[in-house]
Design an enzyme around this catalytic site. Structure first.
Site, short mmCIF file in Angstrom:
data_model
loop_
_atom_site.label_atom_id
_atom_site.label_comp_id
_atom_site.label_asym_id
_atom_site.label_seq_id
_atom_site.Cartn_x
_atom_site.Cartn_y
_atom_site.Cartn_z
N ASN A 184 -6.01 12.38 0.21
CA ASN A 184 -5.09 11.61 1.03
C ASN A 184 -5.91 10.79 2.01
O ASN A 184 -7.15 10.83 2.01
CB ASN A 184 -4.11 12.55 1.77
CG ASN A 184 -2.95 11.80 2.39
OD1 ASN A 184 -2.28 11.00 1.74
ND2 ASN A 184 -2.70 12.04 3.67
N LYS A 185 -5.25 10.04 2.85
CA LYS A 185 -5.90 9.15 3.80
C LYS A 185 -6.99 9.89 4.59
O LYS A 185 -6.80 11.03 4.99
CB LYS A 185 -4.86 8.56 4.75
CG LYS A 185 -5.41 7.58 5.77
CD LYS A 185 -6.12 6.40 5.14
CE LYS A 185 -5.25 5.65 4.17
NZ LYS A 185 -5.96 4.52 3.51
N ARG A 216 0.84 -1.18 0.00
CA ARG A 216 0.00 0.00 0.00
C ARG A 216 0.89 1.24 0.00
O ARG A 216 2.09 1.15 0.16
CB ARG A 216 -0.94 0.00 1.22
CG ARG A 216 -0.25 -0.42 2.49
CD ARG A 216 -0.65 0.36 3.70
NE ARG A 216 -0.44 1.78 3.57
CZ ARG A 216 0.75 2.38 3.71
NH1 ARG A 216 1.86 1.67 3.94
NH2 ARG A 216 0.85 3.68 3.59
N GLY A 217 0.25 2.39 -0.19
CA GLY A 217 0.97 3.63 -0.42
C GLY A 217 1.02 3.88 -1.91
O GLY A 217 1.39 2.99 -2.69
N ALA A 218 0.61 5.07 -2.33
CA ALA A 218 0.44 5.33 -3.76
C ALA A 218 1.67 5.00 -4.60
O ALA A 218 1.56 4.29 -5.61
CB ALA A 218 0.01 6.79 -3.96
N GLN A 242 -2.49 2.59 10.16
CA GLN A 242 -1.21 2.67 9.46
C GLN A 242 -0.19 3.51 10.23
O GLN A 242 1.01 3.25 10.18
CB GLN A 242 -1.39 3.25 8.05
CG GLN A 242 -2.16 2.35 7.11
CD GLN A 242 -3.61 2.79 6.99
OE1 GLN A 242 -4.22 3.24 7.97
NE2 GLN A 242 -4.18 2.66 5.81
N ASP A 255 -2.45 10.88 -2.36
CA ASP A 255 -2.77 9.84 -3.32
C ASP A 255 -3.17 10.41 -4.67
O ASP A 255 -3.07 9.73 -5.69
CB ASP A 255 -3.89 8.95 -2.76
CG ASP A 255 -3.39 8.07 -1.64
OD1 ASP A 255 -3.00 6.93 -1.93
OD2 ASP A 255 -3.36 8.53 -0.48
N ARG A 285 -7.25 -0.54 -7.48
CA ARG A 285 -7.64 0.52 -6.55
C ARG A 285 -7.85 1.80 -7.36
O ARG A 285 -7.01 2.14 -8.20
CB ARG A 285 -6.61 0.74 -5.44
CG ARG A 285 -6.45 -0.48 -4.55
CD ARG A 285 -5.71 -0.16 -3.27
NE ARG A 285 -6.48 0.71 -2.40
CZ ARG A 285 -6.00 1.21 -1.25
NH1 ARG A 285 -4.78 0.90 -0.86
NH2 ARG A 285 -6.76 2.00 -0.51
#
Length: 341
Positions: free
Chosen positions: A242-243, A56-58, A191, A232, A90
């Site tokens: 973003n998150k 995970r993580g763009a 996270q 993201d 995604r």
């Protein structure tokens, strides 16, 4: 210890590793209780790893997807099918689409598997170099002996290495500009608690975990001068996805006079998306909110709403840092000047 040596000591993690005929990933679902590596031997396994948040993580998602295309090419599988399947893994992180478009352009030249492997490696190497440069640019904005707050995980686990927002933090700690780091836990996947704290402690960076709901109180105390987050997707006007939870941090930061920095590579910038209103926000399984660590904590019969991202308006962002440079007080004109159309 000089700054260069300090930087290296704060940079020990590489979570996406190409092995020549398979992709090895550090399973981020199991951290910090277990450091488990697993192998993806075809593009379908890479796709599933992305969907399941094992990777995970763009930036890391885009890198993994590029290696998925290489696996398809090595195995003589349909590259069109691989591109389509990986693209659908995604929807919000633009880096995934960017990396796949880059691989598609190479495929269009008639490239063989070897050429695609070199392209995927270039994507990964360029991300690491960009992160190091962004770290220097972002750290230069921070006054010595500052405290910073970060959200989610934007470090080596989420990238080729070093990190975006955590890259700025790593550089800022190395040059003495950052004295204390605070990490929000980042519900529901934790996270910040599971991954960011694991990175910071592992690399000897002074860090304290806070509950997400403690952020405004922390800002009011004067302990932090900057909130530093990743992204993201960044729209053409500077609005940033973003998150989930990032937007409320930006609101609180503005109220308390705390600066707000977004750190992301140029591959995260989507000039085809006019504003944050046009960004698709991924909704995940509501049951992710109904428990913690696999243990249900909410009464049976309860429902939940589980958006994974939110959009922070550009008007609440003091600086966007990319490897191309820094945009202070971002708006459409400033974005066009740096990134074009």
């Amino acid at each position: 210890m000089n700054t260069s040596a300090k930087t290296l000591s704060h940079d020990t993690i590489r979570a996406v590793q190409w092995q020549g005929d398979h992709l090895r990933l550090l399973d981020q679902r199991l951290l910090p209780r277990k450091e488990h590596w697993f192998d993806c031997r075809d593009y379908l396994q890479v796709t599933q790893a992305i969907k399941d948040l094992a990777v995970r993580g763009a930036p890391a998602i885009g890198i993994a997807a590029a290696w998925g295309v290489v696996l398809a090419a090595q195995q003589g599988q349909s590259l069109d099918a691989a591109l389509a399947t990986l693209r659908a893994a995604r929807p919000t992180a633009v880096n995934l689409m960017w990396a796949l478009d880059r691989m598609k352009a190479v495929i269009a030249t008639g490239a063989d598997a070897g050429r695609l492997e070199r392209e995927a490696q270039a994507i990964q190497d360029e991300d690491l170099a960009a992160n190091r440069h962004m770290g220097e640019l972002g750290a230069a904005l921070i006054a010595p002996n500052s405290g910073v707050l970060t959200h989610c995980n934007t470090g080596s686990l989420a990238t080729a290495g070093y990190g975006t927002a955590l890259g700025v933090i790593r550089a800022g700690v190395a040059n003495g500009h950052i004295e204390q780091v605070y990490a929000g836990e980042t519900r529901p996947w934790q996270q910040g608690a599971r991954l960011t704290m694991w990175e910071l402690v592992r690399d000897g960076i002074p860090a304290k975990l806070i509950a997400d709901s403690a952020a405004s109180h922390l800002m009011r105390s004067g302990a932090v001068q900057w909130v530093i987050v990743g992204a993201d997707r960044i729209a053409a006007n500077g609005d940033t996805a973003n998150k989930i939870g990032t937007y409320q941090l930006a609101i609180a930061a503005r109220h308390h006079g705390v600066k707000f920095m977004v750190v992301a590579p140029s591959s995260t910038v989507d000039m085809a998306t006019v504003s944050g209103d046009d960004i698709e926000i991924e909704l995940r399984d509501p049951t992710e909110l109904l428990g913690l660590g696999g243990q249900r904590t909410v009464v049976e019969g309860a429902d939940a709403w589980n958006p994974v991202f939110d959009v922070t308006p550009a008007s609440l962002i003091d600086a966007i840092v990319t490897e191309r440079g820094v945009i202070e007080r971002p708006n459409t004109m400033a974005m066009l000047a740096m990134f074009g159309r």
